[in-house]
Design a protein around this motif. Structure first.
Motif, short mmCIF file in Angstrom:
data_model
loop_
_atom_site.label_atom_id
_atom_site.label_comp_id
_atom_site.label_asym_id
_atom_site.label_seq_id
_atom_site.Cartn_x
_atom_site.Cartn_y
_atom_site.Cartn_z
N ALA A 128 54.82 1.76 -2.45
CA ALA A 128 53.37 1.54 -2.33
C ALA A 128 52.59 2.85 -2.44
O ALA A 128 53.01 3.89 -1.95
CB ALA A 128 53.07 0.88 -0.99
N ARG A 129 51.44 2.75 -3.10
CA ARG A 129 50.47 3.84 -3.13
C ARG A 129 49.29 3.46 -2.23
O ARG A 129 48.86 2.31 -2.23
CB ARG A 129 49.95 4.09 -4.53
N ILE A 130 48.77 4.42 -1.51
CA ILE A 130 47.65 4.16 -0.62
C ILE A 130 46.36 4.09 -1.43
O ILE A 130 46.07 4.98 -2.23
CB ILE A 130 47.55 5.24 0.47
N VAL A 131 45.59 3.03 -1.20
CA VAL A 131 44.29 2.85 -1.85
C VAL A 131 43.16 3.17 -0.88
O VAL A 131 42.19 3.84 -1.25
CB VAL A 131 44.16 1.42 -2.41
N PRO A 165 44.90 5.69 -6.69
CA PRO A 165 46.36 5.78 -6.53
C PRO A 165 47.09 6.30 -7.75
O PRO A 165 48.28 6.63 -7.65
CB PRO A 165 46.76 4.34 -6.21
N GLY A 166 46.43 6.35 -8.87
CA GLY A 166 47.07 6.87 -10.07
C GLY A 166 47.92 5.88 -10.82
O GLY A 166 48.52 6.22 -11.84
N SER A 169 56.04 4.65 6.88
CA SER A 169 56.93 4.83 5.74
C SER A 169 56.14 5.03 4.46
O SER A 169 56.50 5.89 3.63
CB SER A 169 57.86 3.62 5.61
N VAL A 170 55.07 4.27 4.27
CA VAL A 170 54.23 4.47 3.09
C VAL A 170 53.75 5.91 3.02
O VAL A 170 53.83 6.57 1.97
CB VAL A 170 53.02 3.50 3.10
#
Length: 236
Positions: free
Chosen positions: A23-26, A48-49, A105-106
């Motif tokens: 996951a990427r943080i938004v 997030p890219g 964890s993210v």
């Protein structure tokens, strides 16, 4: 000092995936309340890219166009988030997150992805003041039927919000649930930070083992990571 009298923080992330290792943080938010001081809120919108899947946009409301137009550089934002969390943890403030294992964890894997020091790198020892209302709720009310998702559990404890699934609102909901748990179960205050941290690890392991056994009745390959607060990358 008792939890309900302390200065305490909560945090939440909204992301691109349910898999914390990918996951990427938004969006992210850290809120602080209590301790006879005004409330404070920090929030981030991040580019997030990678494309944001429609199913996650449906949850948090952020699409590619907005993230690209308004979102911060992820490396810069992640450094700010990790720095703030490390500061309050070193200070000894309780830091609440609902289903801590996911958000912690993210953040861990995002920091690695961007070549930044992890939370373990930033702290002198274990993050002993982490508080997970999901783990504590399951331990203190084991046989309650119904969903254990954030909104359902908030409703059970009388925590009311109107803007669900923003990072700020979900952080506030987690803090409200934690407050309610300490009101209903004052013996929680008898745990020191290290004792509660180790207890949550043990409770989480037991809970995940029970859930895995249940799921394997229909899916023999089901796996529920027992680790808390960091889910190892090799198992997701």
């Amino acid at each position: 000092m008792k939890f309900l009298n302390s200065r305490r923080a909560a945090w939440d992330t909204e992301t691109t995936s349910v898999d914390p290792t990918e996951a990427r943080i938004v969006t992210a938010a850290i809120v602080a309340r209590g301790g006879d001081r005004p409330g404070a809120t920090l929030s981030w919108l991040i580019n997030p890219g990678i494309p944001i899947p429609p199913e996650t946009t449906a949850v948090h409301g952020i699409d590619d166009a907005r993230a690209q137009a308004e979102g911060a550089d992820p490396k810069t934002a992640l450094e700010e988030i990790a720095g703030r969390l490390a500061a309050v943890l070193r200070w000894g403030m309780p830091v609440v997150a609902y289903n801590t294992a996911y958000d912690w964890s993210v953040l861990h894997y995002e920091l690695i992805r961007h070549g930044l020091p992890t939370m373990a790198d930033r702290l002198d020892g274990a993050p002993y003041t982490l508080v997970d209302p999901l783990v504590i709720d399951k331990q203190t009310d084991r046989y309650r039927k119904g969903s254990r998702k954030l909104k359902a559990v908030a409703g059970h404890y009388g925590v009311e919000l109107t803007d669900w699934h923003t990072a700020e609102a979900d952080a506030l909901a987690a803090l409200g649930i934690a407050d309610a748990l300490y009101e209903r179960h004052p013996r929680l205050d008898e745990y020191g930070p290290q004792q509660l941290f180790l207890a949550q690890q043990a409770w989480r392991e037991e809970q995940q083992a029970g859930l895995q056994a249940y799921l394997r009745k229909t899916d023999p390959s089901a796996y529920c990571a027992p680790e808390w607060p960091l889910v190892p990358a090799q198992r997701g």
